[in-house]
Write an enzyme that holds these catalytic residues in place. Structure first.
Site, mmCIF file in Angstrom:
data_model
loop_
_atom_site.group_PDB
_atom_site.id
_atom_site.type_symbol
_atom_site.label_atom_id
_atom_site.label_comp_id
_atom_site.label_asym_id
_atom_site.label_seq_id
_atom_site.Cartn_x
_atom_site.Cartn_y
_atom_site.Cartn_z
ATOM 1 C CG HIS A 172 59.287 47.514 87.972
ATOM 2 N ND1 HIS A 172 58.361 48.523 88.064
ATOM 3 C CD2 HIS A 172 59.373 46.961 89.203
ATOM 4 C CE1 HIS A 172 57.901 48.589 89.310
ATOM 5 N NE2 HIS A 172 58.496 47.650 90.021
ATOM 6 C CB VAL B 146 67.000 65.350 77.790
ATOM 7 C CG1 VAL B 146 66.747 65.309 76.288
ATOM 8 C CG2 VAL B 146 65.827 64.727 78.540
ATOM 9 C CD GLU C 193 58.335 49.674 84.581
ATOM 10 O OE1 GLU C 193 58.184 50.075 85.767
ATOM 11 O OE2 GLU C 193 57.948 48.564 84.185
ATOM 12 C CB SER D 125 67.372 72.823 89.328
ATOM 13 O OG SER D 125 66.127 73.259 89.840
ATOM 14 C CB CYS E 105 55.619 45.997 90.294
ATOM 15 S SG CYS E 105 56.470 45.684 91.858
ATOM 16 C CE LYS F 153 67.241 91.139 79.078
ATOM 17 N NZ LYS F 153 67.425 92.496 78.497
ATOM 18 N N GLY G 42 67.172 70.081 81.958
ATOM 19 C CA GLY G 42 67.225 68.968 81.014
ATOM 20 C C GLY G 42 68.642 68.498 80.740
#
Length: 537
Positions: free
Chosen positions: A513, A18, A515, A12, A379, A187, A15
């Site tokens: 928020h 992405v 962002e 896991s 916030c 590998k 990425g």
């Protein structure tokens, strides 16, 4: 619509988010209408009640969904607001199937995983694409091939090829090729086994993408192609790069965009990757540098602040500057904060929940205010600034939030009235896009490009607010309430959305928020202004 399904194998956290976002960026750069859907096999209805240290940031969409952090990557890379239903969980699927069974929708039928659960999964994926008006829907299946929880989702995406046809479906499998330093070789066996496991569920990948420390040599690529029955020109190396914004151009250089065009029978187009090229240039060779102290409580898990960090990067790109982060554990600030902040150019106090580290955050806000260090509060960071100002400027000893002290002498931060009757925890906060009326002549109005005042929207995720009973005292002592929520019935001027100080280089804090809406190509105004002020210090 056409569908691309991204699965993962071996381990896991490879990425996939992405990779999914980067592929979407390449298709968007070619002019296609693209959206992305994240499938999370956990039984939770959403990510809202999960622990940040375990799951990372909870990303909030415009519609108010509390989602996996990968949705943030989708929005940033694709420059869009994903529609409602773009984060699909096992809990949501089974909740709806059981509701329909109780309502009699399956009357006389035995309700089973196939076809009822898989049909619901497919319906939700299609609906998300339709809401976005997408030509291409990229679906990331969380977890790893072989996980018990993922089986219904793998079966559902297998059925898509029969429903939609080969020309409208594409399977991309992301795996790991480890490098063994002792034998000095890559590998490929884990990748071979991972693809074999995927095939055992009836899915043969059209593209194999390999995570590796370095770009794979040609002979290794050919070996993977041979043992997975995927053409060598459809095996791509997603190798480590200094920053995620380099991934789209790295994959485009290898021909990923062209391979997808061919497999989905798309019209070949020349991509415009100027946004990513500019971002990479600034990240690698900025004109200036700045150091920002992030005073938080989840500092051991940077993914808990992923959107904040990306917003600072976007603000740096806008100012042609590299933004260096100094992680400051708020619990350690309960002593003298000077040693943590003496050589920083700005202080950011982010959101969060619970009492741990609160007094340290208050000291961070006090230091920024008294030492004239640029400050941005997000916030809880705004509530902290109000508590600090109430205590040390207004003179309200014991000022606090009822979240931390229900018996505080001065409850300058209190539970929102609409939250008083709320019993459950999941999806019950003030969530999603809400409007803010910005006061003309304030710094925040200038940052948003409405210097005479105006209304803008930002994302929210909170239960507590500045207590209106104290706003007059705070304003009389010099605190500027520069933004409020319009149209709150019976609340006069509305909820406090932003505050600032006029006798300070930059002291801005917001209940929202921002962002969550920042993009590499469209940085958040408060973050861009914060970094500009920090560079001037």
């Amino acid at each position: 619509m056409k569908y691309i399904f991204v699965t993962g194998g071996v381990v896991s956290s490879l990425g996939k988010g992405v990779a999914t976002a980067s592929l979407g960026a390449l298709l968007r750069a070619r002019g296609y209408k693209v959206t992305a859907v994240k499938v999370d096999p956990y039984i939770n209805i959403d990510a809202g009640t999960m622990r940040p240290y375990e799951h990372g940031e909870v990303f909030v969409t415009a519609s108010g969904a509390e989602t996996d952090l990968d949705l943030g990557n989708y929005e940033r890379f694709l420059d869009l607001d994903v529609p409602e239903g773009s984060n699909l969980t096992t809990g949501q699927v089974y909740q709806e199937v059981i509701r329909r069974e109780r309502a009699g929708d399956y009357l006389s039928q035995t309700v089973q995983v196939i076809p009822h659960v898989t049909d619901e999964i497919k319906r939700r994926i299609r609906t998300a694409g339709e809401k976005a008006g997408a030509e291409i829907v990229i679906v990331e299946v969380g977890g790893t091939v072989g996980d018990m929880e993922s089986l219904p989702f793998l079966e559902a995406i297998r059925q898509f090829r029969f429903d939609e046809g080969e020309e409208n479906t594409l399977y991309l499998h992301l795996t790991l090729v480890p490098y063994l330093g002792t034998s000095n070789e890559f590998k490929t066996k884990p990748t071979q086994h991972s693809v074999a496991a995927l095939r055992s569920y009836g899915i043969s990948p059209d593209i194999v993408m390999v995570r590796s420390k370095e770009r794979l040599p040609e002979d290794i690529t050919k070996k993977i192609a041979l043992f997975t029955s995927v053409r060598a020109n459809r095996v791509f190396s997603s190798y480590d790069v200094p920053h995620v914004y380099e991934v789209p151009t790295a994959l485009e250089e290898q021909g990923l965009g062209k391979a997808v065009e061919a497999l989905l029978h798309l019209e070949p187009n020349l991509p415009n990757l100027s946004v990513w090229q500019k971002a990479v240039r600034v990240i690698k060779a900025p004109a200036r540098e700045v150091t920002i102290a992030l005073a938080g409580k989840y500092t051991a898990m940077p993914d808990a602040y992923l959107s904040l960090l990306e917003s600072l990067t976007h603000a740096g790109i806008a100012n042609d500057a590299r933004v260096n982060i100094r992680w400051v554990n708020a619990e350690e600030l309960e002593g003298d904060p000077a040693s943590y902040f003496q050589d920083v150019h700005g202080i950011l106090v982010p959101g969060g929940f619970g009492i741990r580290g609160i007094e340290g955050k208050i000291r961070a806000a006090q230091y920024a205010r008294t030492q004239k260090v640029p400050y941005l509060g997000i916030c809880l960071g705004m509530q902290i600034a109000v508590i600090e100002y109430a205590r040390h400027v207004v003179g309200l000893d014991g000022a606090n939030s009822t979240e931390f002290d229900p018996y505080a002498q001065h409850k300058v931060i209190d539970l929102m009235p609409e939250q008083l009757e709320v019993a459950g925890m999941g999806g019950t906060m003030r969530l999603g896009d809400w409007p803010m009326d910005l006061l003309g002549g304030t710094r925040i109005a200038q940052l948003y490009g409405v210097p005479q005042g105006g209304t803008v929207k930002e994302r929210h995720r909170h239960r507590f607010e500045v207590n209106p009973a104290y706003t007059a005292q705070l304003q009389a002592a010099g605190l500027v309430i520069s933004g409020v929520t319009p149209g709150v019935a019976g609340r006069g001027a509305g909820l406090v959305e932003s505050i600032e100080l006029t006798d300070h280089p930059f002291f801005v804090a917001m209940q929202a928020h921002p962002e969550f809406k920042s993009r590499p190509m469209r940085p958040s105004p408060p973050f861009a202004g914060f970094i500009a002020a920090a560079l001037d210090r």
